[in-house]
Every structure is written in structure tokens, then in C-alpha cells.
Design a protein around this motif. Structure first.
Motif, PDB file in Angstrom:
ATOM      1  N   ASP A 100       9.945   2.474 -12.305  1.00 16.56           N
ATOM      2  CA  ASP A 100       9.582   3.015 -10.846  1.00 16.56           C
ATOM      3  C   ASP A 100       8.101   3.042 -10.701  1.00 16.56           C
ATOM      4  O   ASP A 100       7.073   3.712  -9.543  1.00 16.56           O
ATOM      5  CB  ASP A 100       9.391   4.962 -11.107  1.00 16.56           C
ATOM      6  N   ASP A 101       7.390   1.948 -11.019  1.00 14.57           N
ATOM      7  CA  ASP A 101       5.686   1.552 -10.554  1.00 14.57           C
ATOM      8  C   ASP A 101       6.109  -0.075 -11.019  1.00 14.57           C
ATOM      9  O   ASP A 101       6.178  -0.470 -11.792  1.00 14.57           O
ATOM     10  CB  ASP A 101       4.986   2.614 -11.497  1.00 14.57           C
TER      11      ASP A 101
ATOM     12  N   ASP B  96       8.677   3.168  -6.521  1.00 16.81           N
ATOM     13  CA  ASP B  96       8.908   4.231  -7.075  1.00 16.81           C
ATOM     14  C   ASP B  96       9.269   5.719  -6.052  1.00 16.81           C
ATOM     15  O   ASP B  96       9.137   6.839  -6.617  1.00 16.81           O
ATOM     16  CB  ASP B  96       6.846   5.396  -6.478  1.00 16.81           C
TER      17      ASP B  96
ATOM     18  N   ASP C 111       3.420  -0.896 -13.071  1.00 18.79           N
ATOM     19  CA  ASP C 111       2.908  -1.195 -13.813  1.00 18.79           C
ATOM     20  C   ASP C 111       4.060  -1.100 -14.860  1.00 18.79           C
ATOM     21  O   ASP C 111       3.887  -1.816 -16.186  1.00 18.79           O
ATOM     22  CB  ASP C 111       2.141  -0.321 -14.120  1.00 18.79           C
TER      23      ASP C 111
ATOM     24  N   MET D 246       3.046   1.244  -4.120  1.00 20.19           N
ATOM     25  CA  MET D 246       3.701   1.918  -5.746  1.00 20.19           C
ATOM     26  C   MET D 246       2.393   2.875  -6.459  1.00 20.19           C
ATOM     27  O   MET D 246       1.370   1.823  -5.725  1.00 20.19           O
ATOM     28  CB  MET D 246       4.616   1.449  -6.286  1.00 20.19           C
ATOM     29  N   PRO D 247       2.186   3.718  -6.840  1.00 20.04           N
ATOM     30  CA  PRO D 247       0.925   4.359  -7.076  1.00 20.04           C
ATOM     31  C   PRO D 247       0.039   3.859  -7.294  1.00 20.04           C
ATOM     32  O   PRO D 247      -1.352   3.978  -7.563  1.00 20.04           O
ATOM     33  CB  PRO D 247       1.509   5.773  -7.078  1.00 20.04           C
ATOM     34  N   ARG D 248       0.406   3.213  -9.070  1.00 18.74           N
ATOM     35  CA  ARG D 248      -0.460   2.751  -9.738  1.00 18.74           C
ATOM     36  C   ARG D 248      -0.563   1.210  -9.560  1.00 18.74           C
ATOM     37  O   ARG D 248      -2.146   0.416  -9.765  1.00 18.74           O
ATOM     38  CB  ARG D 248      -0.524   2.743 -11.402  1.00 18.74           C
TER      39      ARG D 248
ATOM     40  N   ASP E  22       0.920  -1.572  -7.692  1.00 19.31           N
ATOM     41  CA  ASP E  22       1.037  -2.359  -5.878  1.00 19.31           C
ATOM     42  C   ASP E  22       2.874  -3.400  -6.516  1.00 19.31           C
ATOM     43  O   ASP E  22       2.228  -4.253  -7.630  1.00 19.31           O
ATOM     44  CB  ASP E  22      -0.089  -2.801  -5.508  1.00 19.31           C
TER      45      ASP E  22
END
Length: 220
Positions: free
Chosen positions: A40-41, A15, A43, A63-65, A67
Motif C-alpha cells: 500500500d505504499d 495506496d 516504502d 503515495m503518502p510515504r 512515491d
């Protein structure tokens, strides 16, 4: 052309845009490696893998959404899964073990020298797992601690009678006194007596400590 080794196709999932850019620049300049995509994630990892068919994925953990552990598990469940190297700053025992159980072929820290990261990519692409020396030492230490706890627990339980050991196993499996009585063909009063004797013999305070001892001894 005969004798030419195919490039190892790499997907970078992180990310942090600066990390992705740095890894891409470093790996694209390494012999035998080509960075074919970025995400960048977690997902986006599956879609990126569909689009670019990587041989190896460098996977961040936090990562934000989605992992990195979840993304690794999803990628490894594919019909033709890529190899995964987790590349992270978080080297807790839980992260290491979760990543390996999810199917990662390697676990490296982000302070690993660039040449070693490139070598790790080529190594896992060839079917050989890789762990950084620091991670290897931590896992060895963890195994040593667990082995010591196992030996100590087995020695501690040696003072119990066979039926008391049966009760310890039942407690370690999460059974209450009534469930233990049914499972072992005892009366409830007999189970309570055994539990009392176990606590006294082992100098323990409660059933939770009995359950932990059963776990350490490999009985539950």
C-alpha cells in the motif's frame, strides 16, 4: 510440463485499497497472470518484492510515504529487477519522463481498459516496453516542440560571431562575466561588450534569455 508458459507474477503497489482489490481481481482472472502480492505504499515495495519475487510490478505514482518514482528506482537497482508499469491518473510530462528515467518499462493511465492492462503486463514481462496511445502522442508532441525550438534557436544564433557564440555557451553553462573571461581568455571588458552585442543582435532583454536560447540550441 513441456510447452506450458509460466505465469507472469505481478505485484500491485497502490495506496488505494479499492484500486488494489480491483486490479487483483481483474488480473487474477486474466490468462497467464497471477497476482502474487500487494503493497500500500512505495516504502513496502522492496520488502514485497523480496517476499513474492514478481516479474512485473504495477506501480502507483502518488503515495503518502515513498512515491512511485523513488520506489521504481529502488526496485530497478536490484540484482534481478522486476519490470515496472506505472499505472496512474497523473499524466503530466514530468511524471512520464521521471518514471521512464527511473527505469519503468511502461506507463499507463488508470482508465486503461482491463484487457489492455493485462496485455501490457504480458508484454513487459516479455521484455517489450509499453506506453498508452495517449502518452505516446504526448511524448511525440513534446519531441516535435523541442525540435522546433532547437531549429529556431540555431537559426537565431547564426547571426553571432564565433566569439559571441562562445560567450553564449559560457552563459548557458551558468558562468558569470568574470568566469567567462577566464574560461575564454578574454578581458572582463571584452566579455561585457560581447554580452551587450548579443543582447542587441538577438533583441533579448537579459542574460537569462541568452541562457535559455543556449539550452534550446543544445549548446548548454
Amino acid at each position: 510440463m513441456a510447452g506450458v508458459t509460466p505465469l507472469v507474477r505481478v505485484l500491485v503497489v497502490d495506496d488505494d485499497a479499492l484500486v488494489r482489490a480491483g486490479l487483483t481481481m481483474m488480473l487474477d482472472g486474466a490468462p497467464g497472470i497471477s497476482v502474487v502480492g500487494e503493497a500500500d505504499d512505495g516504502d513496502q515495495a522492496s520488502a514485497a518484492a523480496d517476499a513474492h519475487a514478481p516479474d512485473v510490478v504495477l506501480m502507483d505514482l502518488r503515495m503518502p510515504r515513498i512515491d512511485g518514482i523513488t520506489a521504481t528506482r529502488r526496485l530497478r537497482a536490484r540484482p534481478r529487477p522486476p519490470e515496472i508499469i506505472v499505472l496512474t491518473t497523473f499524466d503530466t510530462d514530468e511524471n512520464i519522463l521521471h518514471a521512464l528515467r527511473a527505469g519503468a518499462s511502461g506507463f499507463l493511465l488508470k482508465d486503461t481498459p482491463p484487457a489492455q492492462i493485462a496485455a501490457a503486463v504480458r508484454q513487459v514481462a516479455a521484455g517489450e516496453p509499453i506506453l498508452s496511445p495517449r502518452i505516446t502522442r504526448r511524448l511525440m508532441d513534446r519531441v516535435a516542440v523541442q525540435a522546433g525550438a532547437y531549429a529556431q534557436a540555431k537559426a537565431t544564433l547564426a547571426v553571432l560571431s564565433p566569439r559571441e557564440r562562445d560567450v553564449v555557451v559560457a552563459i548557458g553553462q551558468g558562468r558569470n562575466n568574470a568566469e567567462t573571461a577566464i574560461a575564454l581568455g578574454m578581458t572582463l571588458a571584452t566579455v561585457k561588450t560581447h554580452v551587450s552585442h548579443i543582447l542587441t543582435k538577438l533583441d533579448l532583454d537579459n542574460r537569462t534569455q541568452i541562457a535559455l536560447l543556449a539550452h534550446d540550441a543544445g549548446l548548454a
